[in-house]
Design a protein around this motif. Structure first.
Motif, PDB file in Angstrom:
ATOM      1  N   GLY A 407      16.467 -22.233 -48.526  1.00  0.00           N
ATOM      2  CA  GLY A 407      17.367 -21.194 -48.237  1.00  0.00           C
ATOM      3  C   GLY A 407      17.870 -21.023 -46.900  1.00  0.00           C
ATOM      4  N   VAL A 408      18.124 -22.129 -45.995  1.00  0.00           N
ATOM      5  CA  VAL A 408      18.355 -21.638 -44.486  1.00  0.00           C
ATOM      6  C   VAL A 408      19.397 -22.545 -44.374  1.00  0.00           C
ATOM      7  CG1 VAL A 408      17.310 -22.063 -42.328  1.00  0.00           C
ATOM      8  CG2 VAL A 408      15.723 -21.249 -44.248  1.00  0.00           C
ATOM      9  N   SER A 409      20.374 -22.133 -43.575  1.00  0.00           N
ATOM     10  CA  SER A 409      21.481 -22.733 -43.168  1.00  0.00           C
ATOM     11  C   SER A 409      21.160 -23.343 -41.622  1.00  0.00           C
ATOM     12  CB  SER A 409      22.535 -21.624 -42.668  1.00  0.00           C
ATOM     13  OG  SER A 409      23.740 -22.198 -41.752  1.00  0.00           O
ATOM     14  N   HIS A 410      21.636 -24.925 -41.669  1.00  0.00           N
ATOM     15  CA  HIS A 410      21.340 -25.447 -40.481  1.00  0.00           C
ATOM     16  C   HIS A 410      21.932 -24.807 -39.388  1.00  0.00           C
ATOM     17  CE1 HIS A 410      20.370 -28.970 -38.125  1.00  0.00           C
ATOM     18  NE2 HIS A 410      21.430 -29.093 -37.870  1.00  0.00           N
ATOM     19  N   ASP A 411      23.062 -24.243 -39.451  1.00  0.00           N
ATOM     20  CA  ASP A 411      23.468 -23.650 -38.137  1.00  0.00           C
ATOM     21  C   ASP A 411      22.709 -22.358 -37.869  1.00  0.00           C
ATOM     22  OD1 ASP A 411      25.770 -25.483 -38.150  1.00  0.00           O
ATOM     23  OD2 ASP A 411      27.125 -24.341 -39.545  1.00  0.00           O
ATOM     24  N   TYR A 412      22.317 -21.637 -38.768  1.00  0.00           N
ATOM     25  CA  TYR A 412      21.428 -20.481 -38.399  1.00  0.00           C
ATOM     26  C   TYR A 412      20.322 -20.958 -37.905  1.00  0.00           C
ATOM     27  CZ  TYR A 412      24.034 -17.052 -41.427  1.00  0.00           C
ATOM     28  OH  TYR A 412      25.206 -16.339 -41.885  1.00  0.00           O
ATOM     29  N   LEU A 413      19.687 -22.002 -38.128  1.00  0.00           N
ATOM     30  CA  LEU A 413      18.425 -22.410 -37.664  1.00  0.00           C
ATOM     31  C   LEU A 413      18.896 -22.837 -35.987  1.00  0.00           C
ATOM     32  CD1 LEU A 413      15.486 -23.681 -37.616  1.00  0.00           C
ATOM     33  CD2 LEU A 413      16.633 -25.679 -38.421  1.00  0.00           C
ATOM     34  N   LEU A 414      19.973 -23.497 -35.772  1.00  0.00           N
ATOM     35  CA  LEU A 414      20.319 -23.970 -34.363  1.00  0.00           C
ATOM     36  C   LEU A 414      20.436 -22.891 -33.601  1.00  0.00           C
ATOM     37  CD1 LEU A 414      22.122 -27.346 -34.740  1.00  0.00           C
ATOM     38  CD2 LEU A 414      19.702 -26.989 -34.343  1.00  0.00           C
ATOM     39  N   HIS A 415      21.299 -21.544 -34.445  1.00  0.00           N
ATOM     40  CA  HIS A 415      21.487 -20.461 -33.762  1.00  0.00           C
ATOM     41  C   HIS A 415      20.239 -19.817 -33.074  1.00  0.00           C
ATOM     42  CE1 HIS A 415      22.190 -15.996 -33.465  1.00  0.00           C
ATOM     43  NE2 HIS A 415      23.141 -16.328 -32.817  1.00  0.00           N
ATOM     44  N   ASP A 416      19.303 -19.776 -33.944  1.00  0.00           N
ATOM     45  CA  ASP A 416      18.104 -18.820 -33.852  1.00  0.00           C
ATOM     46  C   ASP A 416      17.106 -19.713 -32.658  1.00  0.00           C
ATOM     47  OD1 ASP A 416      18.948 -16.971 -35.249  1.00  0.00           O
ATOM     48  OD2 ASP A 416      17.412 -17.354 -36.999  1.00  0.00           O
ATOM     49  N   PRO A 432      18.012 -12.507 -34.655  1.00  0.00           N
ATOM     50  CA  PRO A 432      18.095 -13.865 -35.410  1.00  0.00           C
ATOM     51  C   PRO A 432      19.078 -13.743 -36.558  1.00  0.00           C
ATOM     52  CG  PRO A 432      15.614 -13.271 -35.130  1.00  0.00           C
ATOM     53  CD  PRO A 432      16.688 -11.963 -34.663  1.00  0.00           C
ATOM     54  N   LYS A 433      19.669 -14.766 -37.020  1.00  0.00           N
ATOM     55  CA  LYS A 433      20.250 -14.807 -38.252  1.00  0.00           C
ATOM     56  C   LYS A 433      19.436 -15.108 -39.395  1.00  0.00           C
ATOM     57  CE  LYS A 433      25.023 -16.112 -36.359  1.00  0.00           C
ATOM     58  NZ  LYS A 433      25.956 -17.127 -36.406  1.00  0.00           N
ATOM     59  N   MET A 434      18.639 -15.629 -39.331  1.00  0.00           N
ATOM     60  CA  MET A 434      17.639 -16.130 -40.500  1.00  0.00           C
ATOM     61  C   MET A 434      16.764 -14.734 -40.757  1.00  0.00           C
ATOM     62  SD  MET A 434      16.235 -19.782 -39.847  1.00  0.00           S
ATOM     63  CE  MET A 434      15.453 -19.518 -38.375  1.00  0.00           C
ATOM     64  N   SER A 435      16.533 -14.647 -41.954  1.00  0.00           N
ATOM     65  CA  SER A 435      15.495 -13.407 -42.590  1.00  0.00           C
ATOM     66  C   SER A 435      14.276 -13.644 -42.035  1.00  0.00           C
ATOM     67  CB  SER A 435      15.758 -13.076 -43.852  1.00  0.00           C
ATOM     68  OG  SER A 435      15.315 -14.344 -44.702  1.00  0.00           O
ATOM     69  N   GLU A 436      13.377 -12.608 -42.174  1.00  0.00           N
ATOM     70  CA  GLU A 436      11.986 -12.488 -41.798  1.00  0.00           C
ATOM     71  C   GLU A 436      11.316 -13.605 -42.958  1.00  0.00           C
ATOM     72  OE1 GLU A 436       8.117  -9.676 -41.643  1.00  0.00           O
ATOM     73  OE2 GLU A 436       9.868  -8.978 -41.651  1.00  0.00           O
ATOM     74  N   GLU A 437      11.853 -13.505 -44.085  1.00  0.00           N
ATOM     75  CA  GLU A 437      11.151 -14.568 -45.049  1.00  0.00           C
ATOM     76  C   GLU A 437      11.696 -15.974 -44.990  1.00  0.00           C
ATOM     77  OE1 GLU A 437      11.150 -15.220 -49.999  1.00  0.00           O
ATOM     78  OE2 GLU A 437      12.356 -13.799 -49.146  1.00  0.00           O
ATOM     79  N   GLN A 438      12.850 -16.206 -44.469  1.00  0.00           N
ATOM     80  CA  GLN A 438      13.316 -17.444 -44.172  1.00  0.00           C
ATOM     81  C   GLN A 438      12.574 -17.861 -43.032  1.00  0.00           C
ATOM     82  OE1 GLN A 438      17.256 -16.628 -43.702  1.00  0.00           O
ATOM     83  NE2 GLN A 438      18.006 -17.672 -45.461  1.00  0.00           N
ATOM     84  N   ILE A 439      12.064 -17.188 -41.910  1.00  0.00           N
ATOM     85  CA  ILE A 439      11.503 -17.741 -40.680  1.00  0.00           C
ATOM     86  C   ILE A 439      10.142 -18.019 -41.123  1.00  0.00           C
ATOM     87  CG2 ILE A 439      10.469 -17.063 -38.343  1.00  0.00           C
ATOM     88  CD1 ILE A 439      12.985 -15.236 -38.100  1.00  0.00           C
TER      89      ILE A 439
END
Length: 470
Positions: A407-416, A432-439
């Protein structure tokens, strides 16, 4: 607490240690120095660090490292947290107790390895010739002690096997040594509270702070390495108590209406919505509040923790809460450090002091806390560091993940990933754009992915380290 004495000492110590380190630096880097012959790896690390950070930064770092360690050891000596005086002499004596005992043939085998013991005894007996046998023996003891405490305080007593040892001040035993002045300033009275460590840090960098603001008036930009000095402010005790008692304390009172915690909270202010007289009865307040079923669920985070003043008082209040709930005294310090307290900081030096202060509170409450456990308890202090990625590290196809599963956006990953290029500037302001659970899911994902490739290339290994640090 005699803060005027502490201020004079800390400011003098910075100037003195910088001079000492500068002198030693010239000696060890001389073309035909003994250090170049006998400590080639340490010299390589030293020159490499100078190339990356600059000579002034290395001098500042090493000077403060020794200031930090000397003050920490003196604090532990004064409170009898050490088994023998490392900085402090026995009553009626002048030399540090650990050296006096070594001269009589007594060295703690748990603290000092057999090899180092042999070197020390050879120096003290004259078997090994030296122009300063006692001074050299004492420096070996200091290094051994720092390495010993590495197991329980890794953030402060990193293993000393590098250039830090080479740049240790020479004179540690005379009446005009840095340790003599340390003992004079850090009296037993001043060391009754771990708050003394925070004051020393603020005073130590106060002249640097003045330099930074003087440069600012000349339109010189404050660089990232100077932000800690420019922004450091030691929070007065009454403000700390007010903040903690009306957040942590209030939340506990709302969840435990029969608690007597309010009796020790002098700065606690009742809200108009509270029942007229404590102890409160559950349901009498119309306020919405976080429901807590046990002390372990309480989470306190200081996003700019400095030397940990707020966290230290929160420790005190949490200890009272755990006691009130009937927890065993020997379990409480571990539970507080594991479950309750968190700090974020951009200055590694301040972060180390915050962790040290919390460890000292744990030792104060439980005298066997320093007994080496299988997994040493480290306070939850996060020092944010700048992490930069090269284009080839994050280019197309490098970070493809199972988006559907994670459930992680590639753009969000690169942003963070790129976000942490400014970590040493913005600290806890990073969002960060990702949530704690996603991280958390990504950490597990990459850990499993890299476990399948146990022998990555040098470049891949460095990339893995960067991501892990984030």
């Amino acid at each position: 607490m005699d803060t005027s004495r502490l201020k004079r000492f800390a400011q003098y110590a910075r100037r003195y240690l910088r001079e000492q380190v500068t002198t030693k630096l010239g000696v060890v880097l001389a073309e035909n120095s003994a250090a170049r012959r006998e400590n080639t790896e340490a010299i390589h690390k030293l020159t490499e660090n100078i190339e990356v950070s600059g000579k002034e930064q290395v001098i500042e770092q090493v000077a403060y490292t020794w200031f930090n360690r000397f003050c920490a050891l003196r604090f532990m000596d004064s409170n009898r947290y050490t088994s023998i005086g490392v900085i402090s002499p026995a009553e009626g004596q002048f030399q540090p107790e650990i050296l006096a005992e070594a001269k009589m043939g007594h060295i703690d085998e748990d603290m000092v390895s057999a090899q180092i013991q042999g070197q020390i005894f050879d120096l003290l007996s004259g078997t090994a010739p030296s122009p300063d046998a006692q001074g050299e023996a004492y420096r070996l003891l200091i290094v051994a002690v720092c390495n010993y405490y590495y197991e329980v305080m890794r953030y402060l007593f990193e293993r000393i096997d590098d250039y830090t040892e080479l740049l240790m001040p020479d004179d540690l035993l005379s009446g005009n040594s840095i340790l003599a002045y340390t003992r004079e300033a850090m009296t037993p009275e001043n060391c009754q509270s771990v708050e003394v460590i925070g004051w020393l840090y603020q005073f130590y960098i106060s002249e640097k702070k003045d330099e930074v603001f003087a440069a600012l008036k000349k339109n010189k930009k404050i660089t990232s390495e100077n932000i800690p000095a420019a922004t450091q402010l030691f929070t007065p005790n009454w403000i700390v108590r007010y903040l903690v008692e009306n957040s942590l304390g209030r939340l506990w009172m709302l969840n435990r209406p029969q608690s007597r915690l309010f009796e020790q909270m002098d700065y606690y202010i009742k809200s108009e919505d509270d029942p007229p007289q404590p102890p409160f009865k559950r349901g009498e307040s119309d306020q919405e509040y976080l429901k807590i079923s046990s002390p372990e669920e309480l989470k306190i985070c200081d996003p700019a923790c400095g030397s940990g003043h707020i966290l230290v008082y929160a420790f005190e209040l949490l200890y009272a809460i755990y006691e009130e709930e009937g927890y065993a005294a020997n379990e409480i310090p571990k539970k507080i450090l594991t479950h309750n307290l968190y700090g974020i900081e951009i200055d590694e030096r301040a972060g180390s002091l915050a962790a040290f202060a919390l460890t000292m509170k744990a030792r104060e409450k439980y005298r066997r806390f320093f007994r080496k456990p299988i997994q040493p308890i480290q306070p939850n202090i996060c020092v944010l560091k700048k992490v930069e990625f090269e284009e080839w590290e994050v280019g197309s196809g490098k970070w493809e993940v199972d988006n559907k599963k994670l459930g992680v956006s590639h753009d969000y990953l690169l942003h963070d990933l790129h976000l942490f290029e400014e970590a040493d500037n913005f600290g806890a302001l990073l969002r960060p754009k990702m949530s704690e659970e996603q991280i958390a899911n990504l950490r597990d994902y990459f850990a499993n992915l890299w476990a399948k490739n146990p022998n990555p290339s040098l470049f891949e290994h460095k990339t893995h380290e960067k991501v892990t640090n984030i």
